[in-house]
Design a protein around this motif. Structure first.
Motif, PDB file in Angstrom:
ATOM      1  N   CYS A  77      43.727  27.937  42.257  1.00 19.81           N
ATOM      2  CA  CYS A  77      43.602  28.004  40.890  1.00 19.81           C
ATOM      3  C   CYS A  77      41.954  28.104  40.775  1.00 19.81           C
ATOM      4  CB  CYS A  77      44.172  27.673  40.288  1.00 19.81           C
ATOM      5  SG  CYS A  77      45.645  28.685  39.515  1.00 19.81           S
ATOM      6  N   ARG A  78      41.634  26.219  40.763  1.00 21.39           N
ATOM      7  CA  ARG A  78      39.786  25.489  40.100  1.00 21.39           C
ATOM      8  C   ARG A  78      39.161  26.658  40.638  1.00 21.39           C
ATOM      9  NH1 ARG A  78      38.400  20.639  38.665  1.00 21.39           N
ATOM     10  NH2 ARG A  78      36.629  20.535  39.449  1.00 21.39           N
ATOM     11  N   ARG A  79      39.272  27.203  41.692  1.00 22.51           N
ATOM     12  CA  ARG A  79      38.282  28.228  42.622  1.00 22.51           C
ATOM     13  C   ARG A  79      38.456  29.437  41.978  1.00 22.51           C
ATOM     14  NH1 ARG A  79      37.316  32.499  45.901  1.00 22.51           N
ATOM     15  NH2 ARG A  79      39.604  32.954  46.203  1.00 22.51           N
ATOM     16  N   VAL A  80      38.869  29.806  41.499  1.00 29.57           N
ATOM     17  CA  VAL A  80      38.913  31.057  40.727  1.00 29.57           C
ATOM     18  C   VAL A  80      38.420  30.913  39.300  1.00 29.57           C
ATOM     19  CG1 VAL A  80      39.859  32.397  42.108  1.00 29.57           C
ATOM     20  CG2 VAL A  80      41.220  31.793  39.976  1.00 29.57           C
ATOM     21  N   LEU A  81      38.660  29.947  38.758  1.00 29.55           N
ATOM     22  CA  LEU A  81      38.493  29.244  37.256  1.00 29.55           C
ATOM     23  C   LEU A  81      36.895  29.683  37.070  1.00 29.55           C
ATOM     24  CD1 LEU A  81      40.222  29.409  34.480  1.00 29.55           C
ATOM     25  CD2 LEU A  81      40.313  26.777  34.674  1.00 29.55           C
ATOM     26  N   LYS A  82      36.446  30.023  35.972  1.00 30.14           N
ATOM     27  CA  LYS A  82      35.285  29.816  35.612  1.00 30.14           C
ATOM     28  C   LYS A  82      34.703  28.437  34.845  1.00 30.14           C
ATOM     29  CE  LYS A  82      34.250  35.031  34.149  1.00 30.14           C
ATOM     30  NZ  LYS A  82      34.124  35.863  33.211  1.00 30.14           N
ATOM     31  N   PRO A  83      33.645  27.773  35.250  1.00 30.65           N
ATOM     32  CA  PRO A  83      32.887  26.737  35.171  1.00 30.65           C
ATOM     33  C   PRO A  83      33.461  25.866  33.271  1.00 30.65           C
ATOM     34  CG  PRO A  83      31.484  28.191  35.797  1.00 30.65           C
ATOM     35  CD  PRO A  83      32.519  28.861  35.617  1.00 30.65           C
ATOM     36  N   ASN A  84      33.574  27.844  32.720  1.00 29.80           N
ATOM     37  CA  ASN A  84      33.609  26.895  31.417  1.00 29.80           C
ATOM     38  C   ASN A  84      35.192  27.717  31.145  1.00 29.80           C
ATOM     39  OD1 ASN A  84      31.327  25.541  30.507  1.00 29.80           O
ATOM     40  ND2 ASN A  84      30.741  27.478  30.210  1.00 29.80           N
ATOM     41  N   GLY A  85      36.668  27.553  31.988  1.00 27.29           N
ATOM     42  CA  GLY A  85      37.591  28.351  31.520  1.00 27.29           C
ATOM     43  C   GLY A  85      38.543  27.450  31.341  1.00 27.29           C
ATOM     44  N   SER A  86      39.630  27.528  31.251  1.00 27.99           N
ATOM     45  CA  SER A  86      40.423  26.278  30.585  1.00 27.99           C
ATOM     46  C   SER A  86      41.981  27.228  31.503  1.00 27.99           C
ATOM     47  CB  SER A  86      40.969  26.197  29.601  1.00 27.99           C
ATOM     48  OG  SER A  86      41.639  27.015  28.590  1.00 27.99           O
ATOM     49  N   ILE A  87      42.887  26.304  31.650  1.00 26.22           N
ATOM     50  CA  ILE A  87      43.821  25.800  32.688  1.00 26.22           C
ATOM     51  C   ILE A  87      45.528  25.157  31.729  1.00 26.22           C
ATOM     52  CG2 ILE A  87      44.359  24.144  34.008  1.00 26.22           C
ATOM     53  CD1 ILE A  87      45.596  25.440  36.225  1.00 26.22           C
ATOM     54  N   TRP A  88      46.453  26.150  31.286  1.00 26.89           N
ATOM     55  CA  TRP A  88      47.670  25.936  30.555  1.00 26.89           C
ATOM     56  C   TRP A  88      48.699  25.815  32.156  1.00 26.89           C
ATOM     57  CZ3 TRP A  88      48.368  24.873  26.042  1.00 26.89           C
ATOM     58  CH2 TRP A  88      47.338  25.331  24.982  1.00 26.89           C
ATOM     59  N   CYS A 130      51.162  33.733  45.931  1.00 27.14           N
ATOM     60  CA  CYS A 130      50.145  32.458  45.291  1.00 27.14           C
ATOM     61  C   CYS A 130      49.072  32.626  45.811  1.00 27.14           C
ATOM     62  CB  CYS A 130      51.172  32.392  44.410  1.00 27.14           C
ATOM     63  SG  CYS A 130      51.040  30.343  44.066  1.00 27.14           S
ATOM     64  N   ILE A 131      49.013  31.852  46.337  1.00 24.65           N
ATOM     65  CA  ILE A 131      47.508  31.110  46.980  1.00 24.65           C
ATOM     66  C   ILE A 131      47.210  32.065  47.982  1.00 24.65           C
ATOM     67  CG2 ILE A 131      46.848  29.088  48.607  1.00 24.65           C
ATOM     68  CD1 ILE A 131      49.843  27.406  48.018  1.00 24.65           C
ATOM     69  N   ALA A 132      48.109  32.777  48.522  1.00 25.41           N
ATOM     70  CA  ALA A 132      46.852  33.975  49.972  1.00 25.41           C
ATOM     71  C   ALA A 132      46.371  34.770  48.592  1.00 25.41           C
ATOM     72  CB  ALA A 132      48.174  34.570  50.750  1.00 25.41           C
ATOM     73  N   GLN A 133      47.080  35.250  47.819  1.00 27.79           N
ATOM     74  CA  GLN A 133      46.549  36.266  46.687  1.00 27.79           C
ATOM     75  C   GLN A 133      45.305  35.640  45.871  1.00 27.79           C
ATOM     76  OE1 GLN A 133      46.414  39.260  46.431  1.00 27.79           O
ATOM     77  NE2 GLN A 133      48.377  39.790  47.712  1.00 27.79           N
ATOM     78  N   LEU A 134      45.054  34.041  45.519  1.00 27.32           N
ATOM     79  CA  LEU A 134      44.489  34.028  45.082  1.00 27.32           C
ATOM     80  C   LEU A 134      42.990  33.126  45.478  1.00 27.32           C
ATOM     81  CD1 LEU A 134      46.885  31.020  43.182  1.00 27.32           C
ATOM     82  CD2 LEU A 134      44.817  32.652  41.521  1.00 27.32           C
ATOM     83  N   GLU A 135      43.004  33.575  46.818  1.00 25.73           N
ATOM     84  CA  GLU A 135      41.971  33.298  48.297  1.00 25.73           C
ATOM     85  C   GLU A 135      41.461  34.402  48.144  1.00 25.73           C
ATOM     86  OE1 GLU A 135      44.029  31.683  51.372  1.00 25.73           O
ATOM     87  OE2 GLU A 135      43.667  28.884  50.752  1.00 25.73           O
ATOM     88  N   SER A 136      42.063  36.284  47.357  1.00 28.28           N
ATOM     89  CA  SER A 136      41.392  37.165  47.755  1.00 28.28           C
ATOM     90  C   SER A 136      40.128  37.658  46.789  1.00 28.28           C
ATOM     91  CB  SER A 136      42.596  38.072  47.777  1.00 28.28           C
ATOM     92  OG  SER A 136      43.372  38.316  46.934  1.00 28.28           O
ATOM     93  N   LEU A 137      40.905  36.652  45.471  1.00 23.99           N
ATOM     94  CA  LEU A 137      39.898  36.608  44.550  1.00 23.99           C
ATOM     95  C   LEU A 137      38.956  36.233  44.290  1.00 23.99           C
ATOM     96  CD1 LEU A 137      43.001  36.559  41.556  1.00 23.99           C
ATOM     97  CD2 LEU A 137      41.262  38.431  42.605  1.00 23.99           C
ATOM     98  N   PRO A 138      37.551  36.462  43.429  1.00 18.13           N
ATOM     99  CA  PRO A 138      36.270  36.330  43.821  1.00 18.13           C
ATOM    100  C   PRO A 138      36.203  34.785  43.205  1.00 18.13           C
ATOM    101  CG  PRO A 138      35.986  38.046  42.620  1.00 18.13           C
ATOM    102  CD  PRO A 138      37.693  37.816  43.131  1.00 18.13           C
ATOM    103  N   SER A 189      33.500  42.492  44.845  1.00 13.55           N
ATOM    104  CA  SER A 189      32.494  42.763  44.266  1.00 13.55           C
ATOM    105  C   SER A 189      33.060  43.021  42.948  1.00 13.55           C
ATOM    106  CB  SER A 189      31.710  43.906  44.626  1.00 13.55           C
ATOM    107  OG  SER A 189      32.616  44.893  44.583  1.00 13.55           O
ATOM    108  N   ASP A 190      32.199  42.941  41.391  1.00 11.90           N
ATOM    109  CA  ASP A 190      32.985  42.956  40.159  1.00 11.90           C
ATOM    110  C   ASP A 190      33.571  43.870  40.620  1.00 11.90           C
ATOM    111  OD1 ASP A 190      31.549  40.372  40.000  1.00 11.90           O
ATOM    112  OD2 ASP A 190      29.961  41.529  38.770  1.00 11.90           O
ATOM    113  N   ALA A 191      32.959  45.584  40.758  1.00 13.10           N
ATOM    114  CA  ALA A 191      33.986  46.407  41.123  1.00 13.10           C
ATOM    115  C   ALA A 191      34.768  46.669  41.717  1.00 13.10           C
ATOM    116  CB  ALA A 191      33.351  47.331  41.697  1.00 13.10           C
ATOM    117  N   ASP A 192      35.650  45.070  42.874  1.00  9.53           N
ATOM    118  CA  ASP A 192      36.718  45.735  43.130  1.00  9.53           C
ATOM    119  C   ASP A 192      37.374  44.535  42.409  1.00  9.53           C
ATOM    120  OD1 ASP A 192      35.852  46.084  45.611  1.00  9.53           O
ATOM    121  OD2 ASP A 192      35.509  44.636  46.723  1.00  9.53           O
ATOM    122  N   LEU A 193      36.589  43.116  41.818  1.00 10.68           N
ATOM    123  CA  LEU A 193      37.981  42.874  40.306  1.00 10.68           C
ATOM    124  C   LEU A 193      38.274  43.587  39.576  1.00 10.68           C
ATOM    125  CD1 LEU A 193      38.809  39.870  39.611  1.00 10.68           C
ATOM    126  CD2 LEU A 193      36.792  39.939  38.568  1.00 10.68           C
TER     127      LEU A 193
END
Length: 361
Positions: free
Chosen positions: A82-93, A18-26, A2-6
């Motif tokens: 990373c692509r999964r957790v990035l917002k549609p209008n987000g960006s990556i460096w 990093c990959i396992a932790q990324l998969e745990s994020l919304p 949930s948003d509260a968990d985030l």
């Protein structure tokens, strides 16, 4: 999750792969990503200076890969996560050197990231080439990309221009490497992390492409440069790191950062970033009335305001932009800056009235 968990994970360092932790994020939960992945330097044996002293290079296990294929598979996996957790209008460096950045860039394009810029970090004080067999490697490359071609990513153009003495910010950044008091040291007096990035680099990255309050993810957190700068600039961070010593150093560093007053965090915005105000709003607000007469700055042309927000000037009718262009015999005109109204005997641009409406919104 949930948003509260985030929210409970904001401004924290998640320990683990990093990959396992990324998969745990919304999904679609972070605004921007800064990634400083292993470079796969492929260093063979120790490196010494002419005086035979040993160079403190990157020999850590986390930078070792059996083959290019293994490195590519790892790169694809963490970029997908990373692509999964990035917002549609987000960006990556993503930052790298000639050892890895071309492979990373190709994989990013394969995964449908849209490359916006490659930024060259020119080091003012690079490590010399001790063997004298190649050019001194004096730069690193950052790839800046949006999640897709049509993403409405953040770019604080006006803020960067102000930051750069009213000159457009270029894609070559001349900055020193991390040295002196900024370089974190362990109890043994050696570098706490071999590839610690300077805060000046992250300051420019976050200032350019994020807003106060945004969530910045760093999947290779190291000793926490991203987190420290995010806190200084009023952004949230989520760090991922598997090394306990790096985490300890990063947390101590971030805890020492003093938050800044919210008013100092605002960045300059151009007019294109401001809310659109139709000319008719000036009539609704009573700032102009039907029948008001507008003129150009020199007083050569006149136009009357009609109840529907259109102008009439001789045989010409239409919007403030259309009539402004027609009376001048031009193809286009910015009516907001062309037309003036009378204010107690002086001429003022109608753009000043538009700003009154914006300020009241």
């Amino acid at each position: 999750m949930s948003d509260a968990d985030l929210a409970g994970r904001l401004d924290t360092i998640l320990r683990g792969d990093c990959i396992a932790q990324l998969e745990s994020l919304p999904k679609h939960s972070v605004d921007a990503i800064f990634a400083d992945p292993p470079y796969n330097l492929q260093l063979g044996g120790g490196l010494t200076r002419p005086d035979q002293s040993e160079v403190d290079g990157v020999t850590n296990d986390w930078d070792q890969f059996d083959s290019f294929e293994a490195y590519d598979a790892f790169t694809r996996a963490w970029l997908l996560a990373c692509r999964r957790v990035l917002k549609p209008n987000g960006s990556i460096w993503v930052i790298g050197s000639y050892h890895n950045i071309f492979r990373v860039g190709a994989i990013m394009q394969d995964l449908n990231f849209w490359l916006l810029n490659d930024v060259v970090w020119l080091k003012t004080n690079p490590m010399p080439n001790f063997r004298g067999k190649r050019f001194t490697n004096a730069h690193e490359t950052l790839i800046w990309a949006s999640r897709g071609k049509d993403a409405k990513y953040t770019f604080n153009y006006e803020a960067l221009k102000a930051f750069n003495d009213d000159v457009q910010m270029r894609s070559d950044w001349t900055l020193p490497i991390c040295t002196g008091h900024e370089r974190l040291k362990g109890d043994d007096g050696k570098k706490a992390h071999p590839t610690q990035k300077p805060e000046s680099l992250l300051y420019r990255v976050l200032l350019s492409s994020t807003e106060p309050g945004d969530v910045i993810l760093d999947p290779f957190f190291g000793t926490g440069t991203t987190g420290a700068v995010a806190k200084k600039l009023g952004r949230h961070f989520i760090g991922i790191e598997r090394d306990a010593d790096y985490i300890k150093a990063a947390q101590t560093r971030i805890d020492a950062v003093e938050p800044v007053n919210d008013g100092a965090l605002k960045v300059s915005k151009g007019k294109r970033a401001e809310p659109r105000i139709p000319f008719g709003r000036l009539l609704e607000a009573g700032l102009l009335k039907p029948g008001s007469v507008l003129t150009d700055k020199a007083g050569k042309y006149f136009a009357m305001v009609r109840a529907d927000g259109s102008l009439i000037s001789g045989a010409h009718t239409g919007s403030i932009h259309k009539v402004g262009a027609l009376v001048q015999g031009l193809d286009a005109c910015n009516g907001w800056t062309y037309w003036y109204f009378d204010k107690e005997g002086t001429r003022e641009p109608i753009d000043a009235l538009r700003q009154i409406v914006r300020d009241a919104a």
